[in-house]
Design an enzyme around this catalytic site. Sequence first.
Site, PDB file in Angstrom:
ATOM      1  N   CYS A 135       5.280   2.173   4.938  1.00  0.00           N
ATOM      2  CA  CYS A 135       4.170   1.848   4.245  1.00  0.00           C
ATOM      3  C   CYS A 135       4.783   1.173   2.821  1.00  0.00           C
ATOM      4  O   CYS A 135       5.325   1.986   2.119  1.00  0.00           O
ATOM      5  CB  CYS A 135       3.263   3.249   3.863  1.00  0.00           C
ATOM      6  SG  CYS A 135       1.651   2.496   2.927  1.00  0.00           S
ATOM      7  N   LYS A 178      -3.387   8.103  12.540  1.00  0.00           N
ATOM      8  CA  LYS A 178      -3.137   7.562  11.197  1.00  0.00           C
ATOM      9  C   LYS A 178      -2.463   8.884  10.467  1.00  0.00           C
ATOM     10  O   LYS A 178      -2.846   9.859  10.429  1.00  0.00           O
ATOM     11  CB  LYS A 178      -4.484   7.246  10.603  1.00  0.00           C
ATOM     12  CG  LYS A 178      -4.446   6.780   9.046  1.00  0.00           C
ATOM     13  CD  LYS A 178      -5.605   6.208   8.404  1.00  0.00           C
ATOM     14  CE  LYS A 178      -5.245   5.802   7.030  1.00  0.00           C
ATOM     15  NZ  LYS A 178      -4.760   4.670   6.801  1.00  0.00           N
ATOM     16  N   LYS A 218       9.517   4.652  12.060  1.00  0.00           N
ATOM     17  CA  LYS A 218       8.764   3.557  11.984  1.00  0.00           C
ATOM     18  C   LYS A 218       9.366   2.984  10.613  1.00  0.00           C
ATOM     19  O   LYS A 218       9.605   3.414   9.578  1.00  0.00           O
ATOM     20  CB  LYS A 218       7.449   3.703  11.561  1.00  0.00           C
ATOM     21  CG  LYS A 218       6.578   2.460  11.525  1.00  0.00           C
ATOM     22  CD  LYS A 218       5.181   2.536  11.497  1.00  0.00           C
ATOM     23  CE  LYS A 218       4.360   1.446  11.480  1.00  0.00           C
ATOM     24  NZ  LYS A 218       2.768   1.385  11.945  1.00  0.00           N
TER      25      LYS A 218
END
Lengths: 444, 432
Positions: free
Chosen positions: B139, B45, B177
């Site tokens: 995110c 994470k 990502k």
Amino acid sequence: MTNSPLTPGVVAGRLSPQAIAANFHDHEPPLDRHEAHVAADRCYFCHDAPCMTACPTSIDIPLFIRQIATGTPEAAAKTIFSQNILGGMCARVCPTETLCEEACVRETAEGKPVEIGRLQRFATDTLMAKGVHPFSRAKATGKKVAVVGAGPAGLSAAHRLAMKGHDVVVFDARPKAGGLNEFGLAAYKTTNGFAQKEVDWLLKIGGIRIEPGKALGRDLSLADLQKQYDAVFLSIGLAGVNALRAPGEDKANVRPAVDFISELRQSGNLSSLPVGRDVVVIGGGMTAVDAAVQSKLLGAENVTIVYRRGQEKMAASGYEQEHATSAGVKIVTNAAPVAVHGNGAVQEIEFAYTEDTPQGLKQTGETFRLRADTVLKAIGQTLTGAPEGLAVEGGKIKVDATGRTSLAGVWAGGDCATGGEDLTVTAVAEGRDAAEDIHASLMA
Amino acid sequence: MANLTSNFIGIKSPNPFWLASAPPTDKKYNVERAYEAGWGGVVWKTLGSEGPPVVNVSGPRYGAIWGADRRLLGLNNIELITDRPLEVNLTEIKEVKRKWRDRALIISLMVPCDEDSWKDILHRIEDTEADGVELNFGCPHGMAERGMGSAVGQVPEYIEMVTRWVKKHSRMPCIVKLTPNITDVRKPAEAAKRGGADAVSLINTINSITSVNLDAFSPEPMIDGKGTHGGYCGPAVKPIAMNMVAEIARNPETRGLPISGIGGITTWRDAAEFMALGAGNVQVCTAAMTYGFKVVQEMISGLSEYLDDKGMALDDLVGKATPNVTDWQFLNLNYVTKAQISQDDCIKCGRCYAACEDTSHQAIAMSADRTFTVKDEECVACNLCVNVCPVENCITMVEKPKGWLDPRTDRKVGDYANWTTHPNNPSVQAAE
């Protein structure tokens, strides 16, 4: 405890009060909210749904289940009640396995239908628990309608008529309203006084007066009712009981099953209700099953249902038969009663084996006897006390599709009238439809 | 059992199933349990810069939508990156990697958008012996308001710049990502490639409001009467993710750029589909968060069986469907199918009829006894009946052979021809 299932004769208290209370507990407990949502999720929301077609009152089943699934059981209940004001009782007593649930496409797909009856109970119980009545009356019409018989057909007709703005008086021969909902049916299907609670809830619509203890032919005449009211609806049920037509039928403890059930339903204390050690029930319908199972639940040692034809001809559904056998009731088929033996009271009942032939049912000549201290007759009820002048067909008051009898201004429905099966739900449909027709003709 | 050993940009793992950077991978305890359950790798994470860790809300972080029987179909979250001290994470990562040498361990990173911050964090993770880094440019909530996460991922120039810094200051394999909250996912992928990324991973979560509380009139999850958009994931996002994977796989500018597929992967079949579209491996989160780490065991057995049945190696699967992803204009307009209803399988629910009659082409007939049949002269083969039928394979699309006369169009099935040459296409130049 002095008595047990083995105590000879017809005695009370064969089981402890706790055991009896447990036996007569709600035999299919209500779904809780989570269970209802899981069950509702299984509905496919079919087009022109077969379950709806199979329902005598044509409840919009896919819609009410979707309303449960989306968290609005009160709206679901209103969908049900708009078609069937006794949807609460029907959810408990309908033979759903031969009606909506038999037609459910998931019965075809997986042999496990959507639990329509239990979902209906979830919805109707939810609304009724709030003590509100979801309908209100239309503007008063000034018309008066007499309803004779406060069973499902009469109550359904009365409610619909009251809703339309008419004033309704419901007469009933018995001391209270409800008909077979109150005096028939197995107690474990309608626990906690539900039948009376439902009547009270139904009457909240207003405009309906119940007149108990008034029987047609004794206290009332059709001619007087016709004079005093703008329309009459007859829902007098089938008050007579078919006879065995076997010698010895008049011996003590040979009695109609409906009387036993009625006595049981009205008993405030089941521990004080006498029941035989060896009970034989004659018949193949729901009344036979209700009488037999309840005898067993009261503590009878041996309970046997004897039916004169083959098992496939029994009016009680496979589900009902299984319920009986799992309660410990023995079912004997293809045997007809030929004699009741005993000295004063019944001691034995003699049967002849039968076979179905193209020429009809024939006795094979072989006989057998069953020990019996009680014989309950459940071989059908008959129309008694039908007023003179009404056309009767096949032992029932002849009516058309909207419930009109051969007399103008007189409608009939429920078990006393032709058409449909003798089921609560059918009676509700007939009462409702007759009410619509009465309304149309009164307002024409 | 097929060999599922995976080599993704030089990072080896016993299978291609990694846990995505998310709560399941935020500490040693979870990660070791995941490895014990059989996961091939994890992306730890996301770590932030040194200093006071981020703070999460102390009310609900997740919202959800459900299908029948309350099966979780979509999950959204407003959780931020790790809220544990950097040193604790680094120590644990090192311990775990030493103990589990055969498993992949990637570190997800998100720090402010300046070269020193990236240089510093890369330096700090150097001796963890982790196998690579994943740059969290995806995110969509919270961190984006602070100029990180999808705030970077939505600007291809920033992606390229940061990726370049990372490649300059680290020798670790670098996965970028990507956020799906962008119009054309090929642009950030191209930027990552230009910046020197070894691979891209996608998709991160999608901006979403999963529900509104109709008593409090607030989005959910509700924090003291207010809500904010969260990141949406789970089975519901799989179709969006697969399209984005395919777009990058077939884009001439990014073709060959390794892809780690993410987005609603719940079963071996989902994983196989992502890989067929061009993903070299897959990352999973919501399935584990819904059912626990054990789900990987079904993924392993299912993918092995599938590869054995097909006689394929894992690498053969990667990209096998990519050449068949095309533009609408190249679809064969002379390909004709018709719906066919198996009367043996039909349970007579009538949903096909309702769907077709009310909302499509009135191509299904219903008889009085509820027999449903397809009218070939009306059926455009839209597939809606197949999709609404509750019985699998009860309604099928039957391909019609060349020369078959279609009663709807009164034309015979012909050879391949597409829109680019169709007479109704105004762009087609008539041959002079």
